[in-house]
Design an enzyme around this catalytic site. Structure first.
Site, PDB file in Angstrom:
ATOM      1  N   CYS A  23     -53.752  14.751 -24.483  1.00  0.00           N
ATOM      2  CA  CYS A  23     -52.831  15.737 -24.250  1.00  0.00           C
ATOM      3  C   CYS A  23     -51.776  16.028 -25.276  1.00  0.00           C
ATOM      4  O   CYS A  23     -52.073  15.572 -26.424  1.00  0.00           O
ATOM      5  CB  CYS A  23     -52.010  14.971 -22.948  1.00  0.00           C
ATOM      6  N   ASP A  26     -53.725   2.107 -15.143  1.00  0.00           N
ATOM      7  CA  ASP A  26     -53.109   1.495 -16.373  1.00  0.00           C
ATOM      8  C   ASP A  26     -51.721   0.915 -15.970  1.00  0.00           C
ATOM      9  O   ASP A  26     -51.172   1.345 -14.931  1.00  0.00           O
ATOM     10  CB  ASP A  26     -52.880   2.838 -17.525  1.00  0.00           C
ATOM     11  N   CYS A  56     -76.343  37.640  -5.531  1.00  0.00           N
ATOM     12  CA  CYS A  56     -75.817  38.700  -6.360  1.00  0.00           C
ATOM     13  C   CYS A  56     -75.173  37.653  -7.603  1.00  0.00           C
ATOM     14  O   CYS A  56     -75.399  37.915  -8.629  1.00  0.00           O
ATOM     15  CB  CYS A  56     -74.716  39.302  -5.777  1.00  0.00           C
ATOM     16  N   ASP A  84     -51.635   7.798 -18.220  1.00  0.00           N
ATOM     17  CA  ASP A  84     -50.695   8.719 -18.653  1.00  0.00           C
ATOM     18  C   ASP A  84     -51.562   9.666 -19.594  1.00  0.00           C
ATOM     19  O   ASP A  84     -50.707  10.657 -20.333  1.00  0.00           O
ATOM     20  CB  ASP A  84     -49.326   8.024 -19.136  1.00  0.00           C
ATOM     21  N   ASP A 144     -55.305   5.994 -22.966  1.00  0.00           N
ATOM     22  CA  ASP A 144     -56.215   5.758 -22.024  1.00  0.00           C
ATOM     23  C   ASP A 144     -57.417   6.903 -22.005  1.00  0.00           C
ATOM     24  O   ASP A 144     -58.390   6.896 -21.039  1.00  0.00           O
ATOM     25  CB  ASP A 144     -55.728   6.222 -20.580  1.00  0.00           C
TER      26      ASP A 144
END
Length: 993
Positions: free
Chosen positions: A66, A661, A147, A866, A870
């Site tokens: 992230c 966590d 299709c 978070d 992790d």
């Protein structure tokens, strides 16, 4: 948000003082942005006549999940001496660094990235790196899964296309391709070659597009002057001019220019008679949807005009004596007036209004596939041309007694058009969530012009789409924030519930970030725009939801497999039905009394065959999954739960074990001072002042908690001036020390004190032991080698954590906590929330191993974290959930992003996925059950025992109704309410400021 999550990552690490402090250095020239250049180096650089030449390097960085990961890498690299710029791209796992080789080299940068916890490799030859782009395409003309499968196969066959997804429900394709091998124009051509219309929505290139309407030009020469003026602007990539529409379409780089520049150039060109505005048109999908609805409605109304008289002449007037005689009047031989009327009226319905079915069938057959259009064309043609045969026989024979089926073909087409009209209407409602998200953006914004000192010189109301990067926008109370940015002036509270789901207004002051589409509650704010257009958080949410609606659930493979064989099988069944009944009649295998007076055995057999052909509905099967996924993901977005597609939905509904966590997930993730104790007579304010002055140089989360706590005891709590700290030293994993007011201050853990031969009083030992029992971190403070106080710091439990775990137990879902923290703290937190299984002191790879062990034991595992340390476990889990992601949602690696900081959303995500899959199952039961029951009834299974048969026009109506019913069943998901257990427990989330 990235900074907050970075703080959580640091806090999670073992020991105190994990991060090195950021020291204060003398002023430096602007080019080396790293903060670690010495005074001598700085002086030499100031004396030099020109700065050294900067060098660029690109690194592959693996393990990022992230923007917080990217932020931690970027921050660490920028701390190095001689770093001019560092940009980390989490999507492509790359870091680009501009540095001065005099002060730092590539190997040092690489090692620094690895010290943060990620695997880094220098990319030697950037030019050989294969770039990947993703383009989105609107596809018009698809009717069933056959299709979409045909188009998907054609796209995947193109060299350079890595992945292709075609969604029937959204009528869009998402294609991942290598632009060095294939262009998006070739992809569009490939789709059009399969017989469908393709419109590019986005090419995936790093450019923006805008269309402007220009008034005031009289000749093409004027347009050419405007075009040349625009082309001269830096950042303009491409220009297309449509004189008849007064439209100029531009592609440009948003970092270099923007729409307001284009309008200024146009309006200042020539004699200033030109006027330009943003071209007034809706989105591609919405425009097409409206056109399609109008088209089907118009076709249906025209078909009714012709079909109603056909129906009346064949079904109603035959029982009214006077009219019956008129219709039975012979024109030629046995040809009656009624037959001629029905032929004339049904022909436009068959060939003009029903033309779309012929086109669709031709396109499908041309590419070796068969779709619903093939069934409709075959069924209606069989009825129509048999009727034409009957008419011609009647006209040429004096004793022919036959019946026409013109009403069958006309009514079939009318009912199918009605069904398609209702289906398109219903499908439009499945994507309402995206429309509501788009409506959050304000239509106008107040643009401020500032002088060099920052004073407001002018205010101007502009279209919000004209906002460019670095614009200063005024937000008045009650107005929507027009763009992502940060506050440069003013104080207020902003309601961010529509984006983050956080119910309470969030305080905003200078330096705080704001999100476009949120509402300013009170106070005036001046913000500087940082992310506009497609880069905004709102646009990223919309893109994520759109991508989720495109992504197929694994269960849809079942429908795709069936669709390949469905139509050919139905044609075989239809022909077999006709043949069986025809042979049975020919050889008198059933009594003549079974044949209605108006038919002969051949016509009866033909009606059974046509009914089988038109009652079979591949559309209902094809729409069963995507419509439910569309509505489910849309509802999730409105609840603050972003589910990335059908696969995540399908996995989430099976989850029976959740791994949590600790830091930032079960706990708030922001350490706070919860207790303090002085061990000698001194003022508390003085004690905190000396401690804060020492800690203010450190960036460790515990240090920040101490400084924030000390601020509460100062009058100037906003920006307090702390005493100067000299000879500052950070001891990694232990604490810090410095000289403040000629006193030696040491702040840290027990081992730091012992290493400096500082005696720890019994009172302090007892306080530390008590703190450990309560899952708190004890920090000792010594002044001139005497322990004078103890601070207890804790990461408080999130409100509602205990209730959330309790609800999960009632849902028969096992909860486990896996953390890198020590066993004492882990067990204390687990006991408090009610989790029985705990794994502590786990490294990131050990977390993923635990997930794999649980999967091997037969559990379907969700990992809630978070998204920082992790990442291995999030990837290993069947479902990865990132909690507290806020505006970083577009770059999360998780399958499900929980935008709020509420643990209740874990429950909402699982419950919503279960409800969505309940509706998918209902859809499949209906679609399969309908075909499995409908086809035998249409084939005449009930006719021998009950005399019941299904006329072809009723079979066609049933087929149309089945698709509509599946879409309506999916639409029921719009009324989803979160589990009542959540409301009963009154779980409340919090937003970390």
């Amino acid at each position: 948000m990235a900074t907050k999550l970075l703080a959580l990552a640091c806090f999670r690490s073992e020991g105190y003082g994990h991060l090195s402090p950021r020291p204060h250095y003398p002023s430096m020239p602007s080019y080396p942005k790293g903060k670690g250049v010495s005074t001598q180096e700085s002086s030499s650089m100031e004396q030099g006549s020109s700065p050294p030449e900067a060098k660029a390097a690109t690194f592959s960085v693996l393990g990022m999940t992230c923007s917080a990961c990217a932020g931690s890498v970027e921050k660490a690299v920028k701390r190095l001496p001689g770093i001019r710029e560092a940009v980390v791209d989490v999507l492509n796992n790359k870091a680009q660094v501009l540095f001065y080789p005099t002060f730092v080299n590539e190997e040092t940068i690489r090692e620094t990235i690895e010290d943060v916890g990620f695997e880094a490799t220098l990319i030697e030859d950037q030019m050989n790196e294969r770039a990947t782009q993703v383009c989105r395409i609107q596809i018009n003309g698809m009717t069933c899964t056959s299709c979409s499968s045909t188009i998907e196969s054609a796209l995947q066959a193109i060299h350079g296309v890595q992945k292709a997804q075609v969604a029937l429900a959204t009528e869009e394709a998402e294609v991942q391709y290598d632009p060095k091998i294939v262009s998006y124009t070739l992809i569009l051509e490939a789709i059009e070659d399969t017989g469908f219309e393709a419109i590019l929505i986005s090419s995936g290139e790093d450019i923006s597009k805008i269309a402007l309407k220009v008034d005031g030009f009289r000749t093409d020469h004027s347009l050419r002057i405007i075009e040349e003026s625009l082309q001269a602007l830096p950042g303009v990539q491409d220009i297309n001019v449509s004189p008849e529409l007064k439209k100029i379409s531009l592609s440009y780089k948003p970092d270099m220019t923007g729409p307001r520049n284009f309008i200024n150039v146009i309006e200042s060109t020539g004699s200033k008679r030109f006027k330009a505005i943003i071209y007034p048109e809706g989105g591609v999908r919405e425009t097409h949807r409206k056109d399609e609805i109008k088209q089907y409605y118009r076709s249906f109304m025209w078909s009714l005009i012709f079909t109603i008289p056909v129906f009346l002449t064949s079904m109603v007037f035959m029982y009214i004596p006077g009219i019956k005689n008129g219709l039975d009047t012979k024109v030629v031989n046995m040809l009656s007036v009624g037959m001629v009327l029905r032929w004339v009226l049904s022909t436009p319905v068959q060939f003009i209004i029903g033309r779309r079915f012929y086109i669709g069938a031709y396109k499908a057959l041309r590419h070796g596939s068969a779709n619903m259009d093939v069934l409709i064309a075959l069924g209606t043609n069989a009825a129509y041309f048999f009727s034409v045969y009957s008419v011609l026989r009647a006209a040429t024979s004096k004793d022919f007694k036959g019946t026409d089926f013109f009403e069958t073909s006309a009514m079939l087409i009318s009912f199918i058009l009605l069904g398609k009209y209702l289906e398109v209407l219903a499908k439009g409602k499945t994507s309402e969530a995206i429309a509501k998200l788009m409506d959050l953006a304000p239509e106008t914004a107040t643009l401020l012009t500032l002088d060099s000192e920052g004073n407001v010189m002018n205010e101007e109301e502009i279209d919000s789409r004209l906002i460019q990067k670095n614009d200063v926008i005024k937000i008045i109370p009650g107005a929507k924030v027009a763009s992502d940015g940060f506050v440069i002036w003013g104080q207020s509270h902003v309601n961010e519930s529509m984006i983050t789901g956080e119910a309470r207004p969030v305080a905003k002051r200078k330096g705080d970030t704001v999100i476009g589409g949120t509402v300013n509650e009170n106070g005036v704010l001046h913000i500087k725009a940082t992310r506009v257009g497609s880069e905004s958080a709102l646009s990223q949410i919309v893109r994520l939801v759109e991508s989720a609606q495109l992504a197929k659930a694994p269960v849809q493979k079942f429908a795709d497999r069936i669709s390949k064989f469905f139509v050919p099988l139905v044609i075989i069944l239809s022909f077999s039905t006709w043949l069986a009944w025809f042979l049975a009649g020919k050889f008198h295998w059933y009594p003549k009394s079974w044949i209605p007076s108006s038919l002969d055995s051949f016509e009866l057999a033909l009606q059974f065959g046509i009914s089988v052909m038109v009652i079979a509905c591949p559309c209902a099967l094809g729409l069963a999954t995507p419509t439910a996924v569309m509505v489910g993901t849309g509802v999730g977005a409105s609840e603050g739960v972003l589910i990335k597609g059908g696969k995540a939905l399908e996995s989430a509904h099976k989850v029976n074990c959740i791994v949590f966590d600790k830091t930032g997930t079960l706990t708030v993730g922001k350490p706070v001072v919860v207790n303090r104790r002085l061990l000698r007579n001194m003022l508390l304010q003085e004690f905190l002042e000396l401690t804060a002055a020492t800690e203010v140089n450190s960036e460790h989360p515990l240090a920040k908690a101490i400084v924030e706590y000390a601020k509460k005891f100062r009058e100037d709590d906003e920006n307090p001036a702390w005493p100067e700290a000299r000879d500052f030293v950070s001891i990694t994993g232990h604490g810090v020390k410095a000289i403040v007011r000629n006193k030696e201050i040491i702040v840290g853990n027990k081992s730091l004190m012992l290493s400096h031969n500082i005696a720890i009083p019994m009172d302090a030992e007892e306080i530390l032991a008590e703190a450990e029992r309560m899952a708190q971190t004890g920090i000792l403070v010594s002044i001139d080698r005497e322990v004078v106080g103890v601070l207890a710091i804790s990461d408080p439990l999130k409100p509602g954590a205990e209730e959330a775990i309790s609800i999960l137990k009632s849902m028969k879902i096992k909860s486990i906590m896996v953390t890198g923290d020590n066993w004492g703290t882990a067990n204390s937190i687990a006991k408090e929330v009610g989790i029985e299984t705990v794994v502590a002191e786990a490294k990131p790879e050990q977390k993923s191993e635990k997930v794999k062990d649980l999967q091997a034991s037969g559990y379907i595992v969700a990992m809630v974290g978070d998204g920082i340390n992790d990442s291995p476990a999030l990837v290993a889990a069947d479902v990865g959930m990132a909690i507290g992601a806020g505006t970083d949602i577009a770059i999360e690696a998780a399958d499900i992003v929980l935008m709020k900081s509420n643990l209740e959303d874990v429950i909402t995500a699982i419950d919503l996925s279960r409800r969505t899959f309940f509706h998918i199952r209902l859809n499949y039961i209906w679609a399969l059950g309908y075909n499995l029951l409908g086809i035998p009834i249409a084939a005449g299974v009930l006719f021998p025992s009950t005399g019941f048969r299904l006329p072809p026009w009723i079979a066609g109506a049933a087929m149309a109704a089945s698709s509509v019913s599946v879409v309506c069943c999916s639409l029921l998901l719009k009324y989803y309410k979160r589990p009542k257990k959540l409301d009963n427990h009154e779980i409340r989330g919090i937003k970390i400021e």
